[in-house]
Design an enzyme around this catalytic site. Structure first.
Site, short mmCIF file in Angstrom:
data_model
loop_
_atom_site.label_atom_id
_atom_site.label_comp_id
_atom_site.label_asym_id
_atom_site.label_seq_id
_atom_site.Cartn_x
_atom_site.Cartn_y
_atom_site.Cartn_z
N THR A 58 -9.51 6.24 -5.01
CA THR A 58 -9.84 7.45 -4.26
C THR A 58 -9.04 7.51 -2.97
OG1 THR A 58 -11.58 6.59 -2.80
CG2 THR A 58 -12.21 7.08 -5.07
N LYS A 82 -5.92 3.83 1.31
CA LYS A 82 -5.38 3.27 2.55
C LYS A 82 -6.41 3.18 3.68
CE LYS A 82 -1.30 5.83 1.22
NZ LYS A 82 -2.10 6.40 0.11
N VAL A 112 0.68 0.60 -0.01
CA VAL A 112 1.97 0.88 0.63
C VAL A 112 3.08 0.61 -0.38
CG1 VAL A 112 3.51 0.40 2.57
CG2 VAL A 112 1.05 0.06 2.83
N ALA A 114 3.52 1.76 -3.32
CA ALA A 114 3.13 1.82 -4.73
C ALA A 114 3.46 0.53 -5.48
CB ALA A 114 3.79 3.02 -5.42
N LEU A 116 5.58 -1.97 -4.40
CA LEU A 116 6.79 -2.68 -3.97
C LEU A 116 6.37 -3.95 -3.20
CD1 LEU A 116 9.06 0.23 -2.64
CD2 LEU A 116 9.36 -1.06 -4.75
N GLU A 170 -0.66 14.00 -1.68
CA GLU A 170 -2.11 14.01 -1.81
C GLU A 170 -2.54 15.41 -2.28
OE1 GLU A 170 -4.08 11.47 -1.37
OE2 GLU A 170 -2.66 10.06 -0.48
N ASP A 181 -0.77 10.10 6.41
CA ASP A 181 -0.61 9.12 5.33
C ASP A 181 0.36 8.01 5.75
OD1 ASP A 181 -0.94 8.36 2.38
OD2 ASP A 181 1.22 8.61 2.51
N LYS A 185 -0.12 3.81 6.46
CA LYS A 185 0.74 2.79 5.85
C LYS A 185 1.38 1.89 6.91
CE LYS A 185 1.86 5.58 1.79
NZ LYS A 185 2.91 6.35 1.09
N GLY A 299 3.78 8.40 -7.05
CA GLY A 299 3.53 8.70 -8.46
C GLY A 299 2.33 7.93 -8.97
#
Length: 343
Positions: A58, A82, A112, A114, A116, A170, A181, A185, A299
């Site tokens: 969420t 986050k 952060v 996705a 990586l 979002e 956002d 991060k 994504g």
């Protein structure tokens, strides 16, 4: 572990659905989903015995506020939200202390980049004795995509609609455009680097015009056009200097800021394309030339993959701990038997 690992999933939006799809394709009997919940109803409390891992897919502050409580009860948490370690410093500290006290694990790789290896790299550098001096990066896959495609031929608002439809932003794209956002991060990265950064110390430059900021959620689409004129002016100014627009987050020497910058092509943060995140880490080890990490940063699929990676890491750690306990018990019993034999 011989028994299946029960999982509770919060959030059935794009990321949550992608998580369920991956779990279904994974088809591993060691994982079983026992609870799925979305925000159409009030978030319910979780029975401590209902799951061993909570997946938070969420963007809910209400759900993030429960992370420390679940961890304190020994429930592992894997999150793309986050608002756990990227909200107030008090909440981030509570999560850390709950993990230490209970031994529960907090999987936050999806928060952060996705998935990586950003947080993992920062934590590994610190664990190895390195001192992190600064972090700078293009941390928003949605904004990276927008500015990679924004060349003036298509209105900026049209690109925002396309990014939202593709699941890059979002559901409320103002969260991305406002820099909120990215601020979250940056807080997560700085705190992973060992900096007790308070949320309100980050300077944020929003791209959202007043009319769009004030619009009700169902009126956002018609107000997106207010972005077009100011964004075109910024693009024209950047072109005059031979640079391009990038939305950049920086922390260095206690100063943290998030906002639009013009970067020339050879800049470490100007490479890549699409939804790529690019992060430069400067430390005692990487003082002359930063460590640069780059890859897709937005994504539902890549975010879901990062969450599943954390789930599997927790499962494997639990299996390892169980195996060690089994070996220790067997060794103890063998020693007792041998002692009785020679007595």
């Amino acid at each position: 572990m011989s028994a299946p690992l029960p999982i509770a999933l919060y959030g059935t939006g794009q990321v949550g659905r992608a998580v369920l799809a991956r779990l279904e394709r994974f088809a591993d009997a060691s994982l079983v989903v026992v609870h799925v919940e979305n925000s159409r109803h009030e978030w319910s409390d979780l029975d401590a015995d209902a799951a061993q891992i909570v997946l938070d897919a969420t963007a809910s502050d209400t759900v993030a506020a429960r992370h420390a409580e679940w961890l304190a009860r020994g429930v592992h948490v894997v999150t793309a939200n986050k608002l756990g370690r990227g909200a107030s410093l008090a909440r981030a500290d509570a999560i850390e202390q709950a993990c230490i006290a209970s031994g529960a694990r907090y999987g936050d790789a999806a928060t952060v980049g996705a998935g990586l290896p950003l947080l993992r790299s920062l934590r590994a550098l610190r664990a190895g004795g390195d001192a992190i001096h600064g972090v700078a990066g293009v941390l928003s896959g949605s904004l990276a995509w927008l500015f990679a495609h924004f060349d003036g031929r298509v209105p900026f608002s049209t690109l925002v609609r396309e990014a939202r439809a593709a699941g890059y932003t979002e559901p409320d794209p103002r969260i991305d455009l406002s820099g909120e956002d990215v601020r979250r991060k940056l807080l997560i990265l700085a705190r992973a680097a060992g900096v007790a950064l308070e949320a309100d110390t980050v300077q944020v430059e929003s791209l959202v015009p007043d009319a769009l900021a004030a619009a009700d959620l169902d009126a956002i689409d018609e107000q997106l056009a207010t972005l077009d004129a100011p964004m075109q002016s910024l693009l024209d100014a950047a072109r005059e200097t031979g640079a391009r627009l990038h939305f950049v987050a920086r922390w260095h020497d206690g100063v943290a800021r998030v906002g639009l910058e013009t970067l020339v092509a050879g800049h470490p943060l100007a490479a890549g394309g699409g939804t790529d995140n690019r992060v430069a880490i400067r430390s005692a080890r990487y003082a002359g030339q930063p460590l640069v990490i780059q890859g897709p940063g937005a994504g539902a699929d890549v975010t879901a993959a990062a969450m599943l990676d954390d789930v599997l890491a927790i499962r494997d750690a639990l299996r390892g701990a169980q195996a060690i306990r089994s070996v220790a018990t067997s060794s103890k019993n063998a020693s007792i038997g041998w002692g009785r034999l020679i007595a």
